[in-house]
Design a protein around this motif. Structure first.
Motif, PDB file in Angstrom:
ATOM      1  N   ASP A  56     -43.860  -9.751 -39.837  1.00  0.00           N
ATOM      2  CA  ASP A  56     -44.582  -9.068 -37.962  1.00  0.00           C
ATOM      3  C   ASP A  56     -45.353 -10.252 -37.636  1.00  0.00           C
ATOM      4  OD1 ASP A  56     -43.063  -5.798 -39.714  1.00  0.00           O
ATOM      5  OD2 ASP A  56     -41.981  -7.311 -38.492  1.00  0.00           O
ATOM      6  N   ARG A 270     -44.293  -1.676 -35.818  1.00  0.00           N
ATOM      7  CA  ARG A 270     -43.706  -2.855 -36.473  1.00  0.00           C
ATOM      8  C   ARG A 270     -44.889  -2.945 -37.844  1.00  0.00           C
ATOM      9  NH1 ARG A 270     -39.745  -6.489 -33.001  1.00  0.00           N
ATOM     10  NH2 ARG A 270     -38.120  -4.730 -33.682  1.00  0.00           N
ATOM     11  N   LEU A 273     -45.201   0.615 -39.680  1.00  0.00           N
ATOM     12  CA  LEU A 273     -45.298   0.789 -40.454  1.00  0.00           C
ATOM     13  C   LEU A 273     -44.702  -0.246 -42.202  1.00  0.00           C
ATOM     14  CD1 LEU A 273     -41.500   0.954 -38.632  1.00  0.00           C
ATOM     15  CD2 LEU A 273     -42.453   2.755 -39.160  1.00  0.00           C
ATOM     16  N   HIS A 274     -44.906  -1.178 -41.506  1.00  0.00           N
ATOM     17  CA  HIS A 274     -46.077  -1.903 -42.676  1.00  0.00           C
ATOM     18  C   HIS A 274     -47.019  -1.593 -43.365  1.00  0.00           C
ATOM     19  CE1 HIS A 274     -46.072  -5.592 -44.681  1.00  0.00           C
ATOM     20  NE2 HIS A 274     -48.016  -5.672 -44.309  1.00  0.00           N
ATOM     21  N   ASP A 277     -46.094   1.029 -45.694  1.00  0.00           N
ATOM     22  CA  ASP A 277     -45.355   0.889 -46.740  1.00  0.00           C
ATOM     23  C   ASP A 277     -46.501   0.605 -47.803  1.00  0.00           C
ATOM     24  OD1 ASP A 277     -42.477   1.490 -46.069  1.00  0.00           O
ATOM     25  OD2 ASP A 277     -42.473  -1.276 -45.977  1.00  0.00           O
ATOM     26  N   PRO A 285     -39.187   2.250 -48.575  1.00  0.00           N
ATOM     27  CA  PRO A 285     -40.015   2.438 -46.726  1.00  0.00           C
ATOM     28  C   PRO A 285     -39.592   3.292 -45.552  1.00  0.00           C
ATOM     29  CG  PRO A 285     -37.323   2.007 -46.742  1.00  0.00           C
ATOM     30  CD  PRO A 285     -37.592   2.492 -48.323  1.00  0.00           C
ATOM     31  N   THR A 287     -39.157   3.270 -41.668  1.00  0.00           N
ATOM     32  CA  THR A 287     -38.351   2.778 -41.005  1.00  0.00           C
ATOM     33  C   THR A 287     -38.168   3.969 -40.280  1.00  0.00           C
ATOM     34  OG1 THR A 287     -36.526   3.370 -41.862  1.00  0.00           O
ATOM     35  CG2 THR A 287     -37.237   1.544 -43.522  1.00  0.00           C
ATOM     36  N   ASN A 290     -36.543   6.972 -40.764  1.00  0.00           N
ATOM     37  CA  ASN A 290     -36.851   7.890 -40.930  1.00  0.00           C
ATOM     38  C   ASN A 290     -38.503   8.745 -40.661  1.00  0.00           C
ATOM     39  OD1 ASN A 290     -39.061   6.023 -42.705  1.00  0.00           O
ATOM     40  ND2 ASN A 290     -37.537   5.936 -44.190  1.00  0.00           N
ATOM     41  N   LEU A 315     -36.489   1.297 -31.686  1.00  0.00           N
ATOM     42  CA  LEU A 315     -37.492   1.256 -32.626  1.00  0.00           C
ATOM     43  C   LEU A 315     -38.161   2.512 -32.214  1.00  0.00           C
ATOM     44  CD1 LEU A 315     -39.663   0.538 -35.256  1.00  0.00           C
ATOM     45  CD2 LEU A 315     -40.815  -1.129 -33.361  1.00  0.00           C
TER      46      LEU A 315
END
Length: 635
Positions: A56, A270, A273-274, A277, A285, A287, A290, A315
């Protein structure tokens, strides 16, 4: 205690960095790179000499820090009383630690936005600053075509609600650093159990100093160019100007970051989210399917979250934009247009008697002499036809009325005029729009170390060390001033601001580049089903509602979008200004309505409640006493 400099290994366990204790430790995540390659590079390669492989658009290591006790996420341990107090000190003014810089950056970001004055009632009738422990994940990210990175940062509270996953993603207000929207997004989201993602959207306070050849590391400290990745540094083949020059990313990156502010926000989402994780590998994950993601910010950040709504690839779940700097796809006025107009005309127009009781319009009972001189200059230049001062002021005011300025907005421009904010914005944005990078800025301007009202000089080591924590991203301030090579005569600032104004609409090469740069910031339509709430003060004098939110909402409605617009009476642009004498007694803060808009967005997304209607919100100015809830009428 705060644990700094953790290494996020390839198996997602936190282990010690391979850097020795004598070095400033960082966090690296390989995103699929074999552990042996990562460890080998760490052991044998000088730090920063290779770009880690990231997802990303990340172009740096991910730095993870733990914050608890006297160094929490929301206020760096200061709490409301500390945020109201004096600026946190550095043990060594020339070499502050990353923790000291972070604390002061958070302090500065709160103080630059929120009304924390004794009569403002923050923490009593609205808002709070609780202790919130957790972790921060920070990195540099880059858009594919960009020359310079932008900061992304995720705050993950220990009370993160893994069953009701939520992320608030915010771009910094103004041109501030990465914490620029913490008083909105952090104060609302962190106590609720949301992770909060931030980006400086290609602006920020990572100033580059030509004399020392230094910029800002990921941890906020300074180092020389070429040692490791910096927040901003000119390209090696660029001529960065005189030795005392100071370069700021917004003006000198050559990227015109405003054109990509929405993409910066999406990249930060993004990244969130990364990083989640990595923070909760057992729950991965994370996302868009969710995790609820709300984009929320104010001022330039408000414009950025609206721009993010244009192409978010589903998103985002909702957008809350407060006093957004937004140029509608059809209608409205560009910031550069009305700022350069204000720089020329408002000093004279504010001499009109209706503004005599406006804060900053008089100094010791008299009008600022420079404003009287401006009327004379406008007359000499043929811009005004009247011979006497009072009629000249009325004529200048009439011109502003014709171009769309309201008296409600103009009553709040005296502060911007007295503080030289119009010129500061125009100088920075002219360089950004024309993409002059580290070369000569338009109209002979430059930035350098400077005391107020004095000649350019070299910045001191202590000033350089504090820029990342103290500067607003747009000089003057923090020991950096505007160098005006065109200054001359009794009205010394006139030649430069006239030159900036003339760039608007001219057909020479520089004027065409400026026009193209501004046009690149024009909004496109947001996703049709995306919930949007916009909050704007009717008395906003910096980003007038008549030039921004009103035409933007009309344009959306004409294209079958259904945004909510709250137009708040007696609210202006800078809640922080309400602590100034004469400001708070005639206004109300905008932040309570911003928090309320987030409450309503939350209820819509998580409880299925209908969005509120658009409305004009009647309020009562605070007066001489403390602000009361009854004066606000918050929906």
């Amino acid at each position: 205690m705060r644990r700094e400099g953790l290494y996020l290994g390839p198996d997602d366990r936190l282990v010690d960095s391979c850097y020795g204790d004598g070095m400033n430790r960082t966090v690296i995540h390989g995103c699929g790179v074999l552990a042996a390659l990562l460890l080998g590079a760490c052991a044998s390669t000088p730090r920063g000499s290779e770009k880690p492989v990231m997802s990303d658009g990340l172009v740096s290591e991910i730095r993870v820090t733990r914050h608890e006790g006297a160094d929490d996420l929301l206020s760096a341990g200061l709490g409301l009383s500390g945020l109201r107090g004096s600026v946190p000190a550095f043990a060594d003014a020339q070499a502050p630690t990353p923790a000291e810089l972070r604390r002061r950056a958070i302090y500065t970001s709160w103080r630059g936005i929120a009304d924390l004055g004794p009569l403002g009632s923050y923490g009593e009738i609205y808002g709070s600053v609780p202790l919130v422990t957790g972790r921060e994940f920070s990195a540099f990210a880059k858009l594919p075509e960009a020359r310079s990175p932008h900061r992304v940062l995720l705050q993950v509270p220990d009370l993160f609600d893994r069953d009701k996953r939520c992320v608030i993603v915010a771009a910094s207000s103004g041109s501030r650093g990465v914490y620029g929207a913490i008083s909105l997004a952090g104060a609302w989201g962190l106590p609720r159990g949301c992770a909060v993602a931030y980006t400086d959207k290609g602006t920020g306070s990572g100033y580059f100093d030509v004399a020392s050849n230094t910029g800002v590391r990921l941890d906020g400290t300074r180092t020389e160019r070429g040692v490791e990745m910096l927040e901003f540094a000119p390209d090696g083949d660029e001529t960065p100007g005189p030795l005392n020059a100071v370069l700021v990313k917004h003006a000198h990156s050559g990227d015109n970051p405003e054109a990509s502010w929405g993409r910066h926000v999406i990249q930060a989402a993004r990244f969130a989210l990364h990083a989640l994780d990595q923070a909760f590998p057992d729950q991965a994950p994370f996302t868009a399917g969710n995790t609820r993601i709300i984009a929320a910010s104010l001022s330039n950040g408000g414009g950025a979250v609206l721009r993010a709504a244009e192409n978010d690839a589903n998103l985002l779940d909702g957008v809350v934009a407060v006093e957004p700097n937004i140029l509608a796809g059809d209608g409205g006025r560009a910031l550069y247009d009305y700022v350069t107009e204000a720089a020329l005309l408002t000093p004279c127009a504010l001499l009109e008697p209706r503004f005599d009781d406006t804060p900053f319009a008089r100094v010791n009972g008299a009008h600022p002499p420079a404003w009287v001189t401006r009327c004379a200059t406008l007359h000499e230049r043929g811009e005004l036809t009247a011979d006497d001062l009072q009629t000249q002021a009325a004529e200048a005011l009439a011109r502003l009325h014709v171009s769309g300025w309201t008296d409600a907005a103009l009553r709040n421009v005296a502060a911007s005029t007295a503080l030289d904010l119009w010129r500061a914005v125009a100088v920075t944005y002219a360089a950004a729009y024309t993409r002059t990078a580290a070369g000569p800025m338009p109209c002979g301007y430059g930035l350098a170390g400077m005391d107020p009202g004095t000649a350019p000089r070299l910045a001191t080591p202590a000033e350089r060390a504090a820029w990342w924590s103290d500067a607003s991203g747009i000089p003057p301030g923090a020991g950096v001033g505007i160098v005006d090579d065109m200054a001359t005569g009794d009205d010394a600032s006139w030649p430069g601001v006239e030159c900036l104004r003339q760039l608007w609409g001219t057909q020479d090469a520089l004027g065409q580049r400026l026009a193209a740069g501004v046009e690149a910031t024009r909004a496109a339509l947001p996703r049709a089903d995306l919930p949007i709430i916009i909050v704007h003060g009717q008395a906003d004098g910096l980003v007038p509602i008549a030039f921004s939110s009103d035409p933007y909402v009309r344009w959306l409605e004409a294209n079958e979008r259904h945004p909510v617009l709250w137009r708040v009476e007696h609210a202006q642009h800078f809640d922080a200004f309400l602590a100034f004498p004469g400001f708070g007694d005639r206004h109300v803060p905008l932040m309570p309505f911003a928090y309320a808009a987030l409450d309503r967005m939350w209820a819509h997304l998580f409880a299925g409640e209908a969005l509120p209607p658009s409305r004009d919100i009647a309020t009562t100015p605070r007066g001489s006493g403390p602000l009361g809830a009854v004066q606000l009428g918050v929906p």
